[in-house]
Design an enzyme around this catalytic site. Sequence first.
Site, PDB file in Angstrom:
ATOM      1  N   HIS A 154       0.821  -1.228   0.000  1.00  0.00           N
ATOM      2  CA  HIS A 154       0.000   0.000   0.000  1.00  0.00           C
ATOM      3  C   HIS A 154       0.851   1.273   0.000  1.00  0.00           C
ATOM      4  O   HIS A 154       0.299   2.371  -0.116  1.00  0.00           O
ATOM      5  CB  HIS A 154      -0.929   0.031   1.213  1.00  0.00           C
ATOM      6  N   HIS A 193      -6.331  -7.266  -0.484  1.00  0.00           N
ATOM      7  CA  HIS A 193      -6.432  -5.827  -0.732  1.00  0.00           C
ATOM      8  C   HIS A 193      -5.662  -5.448  -1.995  1.00  0.00           C
ATOM      9  O   HIS A 193      -4.632  -6.054  -2.304  1.00  0.00           O
ATOM     10  CB  HIS A 193      -5.858  -5.044   0.457  1.00  0.00           C
ATOM     11  N   ASP A 278      -4.210 -12.762   3.554  1.00  0.00           N
ATOM     12  CA  ASP A 278      -5.505 -12.319   4.080  1.00  0.00           C
ATOM     13  C   ASP A 278      -6.634 -12.617   3.091  1.00  0.00           C
ATOM     14  O   ASP A 278      -7.790 -12.306   3.345  1.00  0.00           O
ATOM     15  CB  ASP A 278      -5.471 -10.829   4.461  1.00  0.00           C
TER      16      ASP A 278
END
Length: 342
Positions: A154, A193, A278
């Site tokens: 990120h 993500h 995740d």
Amino acid sequence: MMHRRLFLQHASCGLLSLTSVSEAIGQTANVHVFYDPAMLRHEPSSDHPESPRRLDAVMTSVRTLERQGRLSVTAPRPATEDDILLAHTPDYLKTVRSEIAAGRRQLSTGDTELSPGSFAAALAAAGTVVSAVDAVMSGRTRTAFCAVRPPGHHASQRRGMGFCVFNNIAIGARYARKRHGVDRILIADWDVHHGNGTQEIFWSDGTVLFFDSHQHPWYPGTGSPDEKGEGKGSGLIINNPFPAGAGRKEILGAFREGLVPAAERFKPQLVMISAGFDSRAGDPLGRFTLNDRDFAELTGIVLDIARQHASGRVVSVLEGGYALEGLPLAVTSHLTRLEHSW
Ligand SMILES: [Zn+2]
């Protein structure tokens, strides 16, 4: 029968013990795990999901595999400032260093908690990937897994966010180009993500094919299929958003039907994985349903690409994965598939 040499380096005791053993094995099983305990010094608040316990859980499984002679654990070097600047601006590096030194508990650029040891931990995480790139590109190992935190995907050039400080995999990719002259690198990201930071860093770069599967709508909100890169990077960003509940069918399907032909066109010389777990069923920060066998299959798809185009060279980098029981199981499945890489 092939022979392999295991080099065992132990960093945690502060001494370097180098053991070389040869063993006859049926395949060139050859995976090195890179790990530096300095990464445990990044300590968000006690209830934060991105906790040092994640790496403790991963390394407990890694040490078990090491004792079985199935991999070796190697101590990396920390990143230098020059390494960090391969993917980040000098202003951002200055911000990180000064905010941690000032005792701030949260990075001003985004939702990343800090502690006094965070700078050393973040340099160790980025350096781990750089060290793994050196090992793979020099032929010391064919495949490497970087057990790192804080995660990285990120973090953009000017902004840490989403528990990330420096973009570890982006720094490693840029280092591979600078130090080893690698012109075409695939980064495959199966974290739940979207890897918005990696996408931004390589948006118009041209040397990286970035392939990402992620939950949408979900944090951080980017990753539409319309986001494809620009200029020299045009067409080299490939986003695969899927709704909550997606799993094997959607994600393995995207890798087989989207990544494989894209890699066939791009012909990467080095393959890197943003290995976020995740996306595993039951993770507290995701709603995907992949299981440990699925991660082995995803690993196999990426390994096939590496074998086809990149002499089998794979550098895998831990990103997310927040279920303390599930994370090490997924990592074990991933490593077991990497072990049989050739
Ligand atoms: Zn994630």
